[in-house]
Design a protein around this motif. Structure first.
Motif, PDB file in Angstrom:
ATOM      1  N   PRO A   1       5.193  16.337  -1.080  1.00 19.23           N
ATOM      2  CA  PRO A   1       3.729  16.412  -1.115  1.00 19.23           C
ATOM      3  C   PRO A   1       3.163  17.263   0.019  1.00 19.23           C
ATOM      4  CG  PRO A   1       4.454  14.255  -0.336  1.00 19.23           C
ATOM      5  CD  PRO A   1       5.684  14.976  -0.787  1.00 19.23           C
ATOM      6  N   ALA A   2       1.986  17.816  -0.251  1.00 18.53           N
ATOM      7  CA  ALA A   2       1.248  18.610   0.733  1.00 18.53           C
ATOM      8  C   ALA A   2      -0.237  18.401   0.471  1.00 18.53           C
ATOM      9  CB  ALA A   2       1.605  20.091   0.605  1.00 18.53           C
ATOM     10  N   PRO A   3      -1.094  18.644   1.457  1.00 17.18           N
ATOM     11  CA  PRO A   3      -2.537  18.575   1.195  1.00 17.18           C
ATOM     12  C   PRO A   3      -2.912  19.466   0.012  1.00 17.18           C
ATOM     13  CG  PRO A   3      -2.121  18.766   3.543  1.00 17.18           C
ATOM     14  CD  PRO A   3      -0.798  18.970   2.865  1.00 17.18           C
ATOM     15  N   ARG A   4      -3.870  19.025  -0.763  1.00 14.79           N
ATOM     16  CA  ARG A   4      -4.228  19.708  -2.008  1.00 14.79           C
ATOM     17  C   ARG A   4      -4.660  21.150  -1.733  1.00 14.79           C
ATOM     18  NH1 ARG A   4      -5.977  17.317  -7.006  1.00 14.79           N
ATOM     19  NH2 ARG A   4      -5.962  18.971  -8.565  1.00 14.79           N
ATOM     20  N   PHE A   5      -3.989  22.091  -2.386  1.00 10.90           N
ATOM     21  CA  PHE A   5      -4.390  23.490  -2.279  1.00 10.90           C
ATOM     22  C   PHE A   5      -4.471  24.179  -3.633  1.00 10.90           C
ATOM     23  CE2 PHE A   5       0.220  23.483  -1.890  1.00 10.90           C
ATOM     24  CZ  PHE A   5       0.634  24.563  -2.648  1.00 10.90           C
ATOM     25  N   ILE A   6      -3.895  23.584  -4.691  1.00 16.51           N
ATOM     26  CA  ILE A   6      -4.054  24.111  -6.049  1.00 16.51           C
ATOM     27  C   ILE A   6      -5.100  23.244  -6.743  1.00 16.51           C
ATOM     28  CG2 ILE A   6      -2.939  24.628  -8.244  1.00 16.51           C
ATOM     29  CD1 ILE A   6      -0.287  24.833  -6.777  1.00 16.51           C
ATOM     30  N   HIS A   7      -6.227  23.832  -7.069  1.00 17.05           N
ATOM     31  CA  HIS A   7      -7.344  23.054  -7.601  1.00 17.05           C
ATOM     32  C   HIS A   7      -7.609  23.314  -9.078  1.00 17.05           C
ATOM     33  CE1 HIS A   7      -8.438  21.704  -3.562  1.00 17.05           C
ATOM     34  NE2 HIS A   7      -8.205  22.942  -3.164  1.00 17.05           N
ATOM     35  N   ARG A   8      -7.049  24.379  -9.617  1.00 15.79           N
ATOM     36  CA  ARG A   8      -7.265  24.727 -11.017  1.00 15.79           C
ATOM     37  C   ARG A   8      -5.938  24.752 -11.765  1.00 15.79           C
ATOM     38  NH1 ARG A   8     -12.772  24.159 -11.314  1.00 15.79           N
ATOM     39  NH2 ARG A   8     -13.862  25.621  -9.943  1.00 15.79           N
ATOM     40  N   VAL A   9      -6.033  24.659 -13.081  1.00 22.20           N
ATOM     41  CA  VAL A   9      -4.881  24.881 -13.944  1.00 22.20           C
ATOM     42  C   VAL A   9      -4.769  26.386 -14.181  1.00 22.20           C
ATOM     43  CG1 VAL A   9      -4.020  24.599 -16.290  1.00 22.20           C
ATOM     44  CG2 VAL A   9      -4.955  22.629 -15.069  1.00 22.20           C
ATOM     45  N   ILE A  10      -3.607  26.941 -13.876  1.00 21.54           N
ATOM     46  CA  ILE A  10      -3.382  28.380 -14.026  1.00 21.54           C
ATOM     47  C   ILE A  10      -2.425  28.606 -15.189  1.00 21.54           C
ATOM     48  CG2 ILE A  10      -2.559  30.487 -12.928  1.00 21.54           C
ATOM     49  CD1 ILE A  10      -4.995  29.389 -11.559  1.00 21.54           C
ATOM     50  N   SER A  11      -2.811  29.454 -16.133  1.00 21.86           N
ATOM     51  CA  SER A  11      -1.921  29.815 -17.237  1.00 21.86           C
ATOM     52  C   SER A  11      -1.981  31.321 -17.442  1.00 21.86           C
ATOM     53  CB  SER A  11      -2.308  29.080 -18.528  1.00 21.86           C
ATOM     54  OG  SER A  11      -3.639  29.376 -18.901  1.00 21.86           O
ATOM     55  N   GLY A  12      -0.992  31.822 -18.157  1.00 22.95           N
ATOM     56  CA  GLY A  12      -0.929  33.257 -18.402  1.00 22.95           C
ATOM     57  C   GLY A  12       0.000  33.990 -17.467  1.00 22.95           C
ATOM     58  N   ALA A  13       0.508  33.302 -16.442  1.00 15.96           N
ATOM     59  CA  ALA A  13       1.471  33.896 -15.508  1.00 15.96           C
ATOM     60  C   ALA A  13       2.547  32.857 -15.240  1.00 15.96           C
ATOM     61  CB  ALA A  13       0.791  34.311 -14.207  1.00 15.96           C
ATOM     62  N   GLU A  14       3.760  33.163 -15.647  1.00 16.24           N
ATOM     63  CA  GLU A  14       4.853  32.214 -15.460  1.00 16.24           C
ATOM     64  C   GLU A  14       5.407  32.312 -14.039  1.00 16.24           C
ATOM     65  OE1 GLU A  14       5.432  29.970 -17.480  1.00 16.24           O
ATOM     66  OE2 GLU A  14       4.508  30.695 -19.325  1.00 16.24           O
ATOM     67  N   PRO A  15       5.935  31.206 -13.495  1.00 17.99           N
ATOM     68  CA  PRO A  15       6.017  29.892 -14.117  1.00 17.99           C
ATOM     69  C   PRO A  15       4.719  29.112 -13.965  1.00 17.99           C
ATOM     70  CG  PRO A  15       7.003  29.807 -11.951  1.00 17.99           C
ATOM     71  CD  PRO A  15       6.585  31.241 -12.164  1.00 17.99           C
ATOM     72  N   SER A  16       4.588  28.036 -14.751  1.00 16.28           N
ATOM     73  CA  SER A  16       3.440  27.148 -14.621  1.00 16.28           C
ATOM     74  C   SER A  16       3.602  26.290 -13.374  1.00 16.28           C
ATOM     75  CB  SER A  16       3.333  26.238 -15.850  1.00 16.28           C
ATOM     76  OG  SER A  16       3.169  26.992 -17.026  1.00 16.28           O
ATOM     77  N   ALA A  17       2.480  25.923 -12.785  1.00 14.97           N
ATOM     78  CA  ALA A  17       2.517  25.049 -11.614  1.00 14.97           C
ATOM     79  C   ALA A  17       1.237  24.234 -11.564  1.00 14.97           C
ATOM     80  CB  ALA A  17       2.675  25.862 -10.328  1.00 14.97           C
TER      81      ALA A  17
END
Length: 378
Positions: free
Chosen positions: A239-255
């Protein structure tokens, strides 16, 4: 050994099977779910957990059609599921960005976005600067633009399966876990029973929601189901402090970043048969890709890597159909990497089919007929 009969036997205990069982039980049907392992232990447990109403699949439907409707039905159901069953599935509509790395891709996104907006679906086109502003943690080199949809979101796939299973049990579904299906007995052109390692189950209806094993289950009833396994590999960080706030698609890999701060990275679709072993070179490759796109992953330790087998149809779209022969056999499989997106909607659609209700969306998109003139449908 003969077990008490059920109206419906559902084969498969992943997100699709548990959603079908839950929906049918809520509609008043007696249901037995048969699962050879445990709930959510195959493809559903190797899913990143994105719920995207507008993403790459939208390019095939420049106006919202059955795929969108199936996803929207699922997403709307997830909003209420936690309160219904008392399990928080960690569903959040955080919004998502669909990325374009070329002008051709951007034109496809714009075409789909225009069609979706005409039908009232909120989609906003973004230039490269807009993408950067929408998700600052994402490394934007090579991105020419994209689109933002506030309806896109994420959830915890394992908690989703547990919630659906708990809801099913509360509505009287009998769960036969660790149970193998040996045969589907047919007589007079329709299903009559399912023979399992726990005993024989008389029934009027059978739902094949066996995921990557759907072809094997179909063969027990003399039905060719054009589904094969596709390995999907997953990596989980500390775990880490939240830094990904959106769902990202269209560029692999998904995260995506979980509520606890772990980052889940995945997205492979590998044609390797039923091989579930983690392939170190592949994991290394998509870990490198994730680092390029999310530099703040650097320095985070990897807690776990694992793999699951996705049920891939030839066009990677679901197969949902109540068959005429044998009568009483319903297919609910082939969801590929989007089973979480489609699960609750599939449960609702199968319930429509098996209870005589008018289906809430057009069925042709999901029928076997689309493969009639292909090698897979021969």
């Amino acid at each position: 050994m003969t077990l008490a009969p059920s109206d419906v036997v559902v084969i498969g205990g992943g997100a699709i099977g548990t959603a079908v069982a839950y929906s049918l039980a809520r509609a008043g049907r007696s249901v037995t779910l048969v699962e050879r392992r445990g709930v959510g232990q195959e493809a559903s447990g190797a899913n990143v957990g994105l719920v995207t109403l507008f993403s790459g699949h939208s390019f095939d439907e420049p106006d919202p059609g059955p795929i969108y409707e199936l996803t929207r039905a699922s997403a709307d159901a997830y909003l209420a599921l936690g309160d219904e069953v008392g399990i928080d599935i960690e569903y959040e509509r955080c919004g998502g960005v669909v990325l374009a790395e070329s002008e051709d891709k951007l034109r496809l996104i714009r075409r789909a976005a225009d069609g979706y907006r005409r039908h009232g679906v909120p989609v906003e086109m973004l230039d490269a600067a807009g993408v950067r502003d929408c998700e600052p943690a994402f490394h934007h080199d090579g991105i020419v633009g994209g689109a933002f949809c506030p309806l896109n979101g994420q959830l915890n796939p394992l908690l989703l399966c547990r919630a659906l299973a708990q809801g099913a049990r509360r509505h009287g579904v009998r769960m036969l876990l660790g149970t193998t299906v040996h045969a589907i007995a047919c007589e007079g052109g329709r299903v009559r029973a399912v023979r399992t390692s726990a005993g024989d189950l008389a029934c009027e209806l059978v739902v094949n929601a066996a995921g990557a094993w759907a072809a094997e289950i179909g063969a027990l009833a003399g039905v060719k189901v054009p589904v094969k396994p596709a390995r999907g590999q997953i990596m989980l960080t500390e775990p880490a402090p939240r830094f990904i706030h959106r769902v990202i698609s269209g560029a692999e890999p998904s995260a995506r970043q979980t509520r606890r701060g772990n980052v889940i990275v995945g997205g492979t679709v590998e044609d390797v048969g039923f091989d579930k072993r983690v392939a170190a070179p592949t994991v290394t490759e998509f870990a490198r890709g994730a680092l390029e796109r999310f530099p703040r992953l650097r320095g985070l330790g990897v807690i776990r890597t694992w793999a699951g087998l996705r049920p891939a149809s030839p066009d990677h779209k679901p197969i949902i159909q109540l068959l005429d022969e044998p009568a009483g056999l319903c297919l609910a499989t082939g969801h590929s990497r989007r089973g979480i997106c489609y699960a609750a909607g599939t449960g609702r659609l199968v319930t429509d089919l098996l209870t005589g209700r008018a289906p809430f969306l057009a069925l042709e998109t999901f029928g076997l007929g689309r493969f009639a003139n292909t090698e897979e449908g021969a």
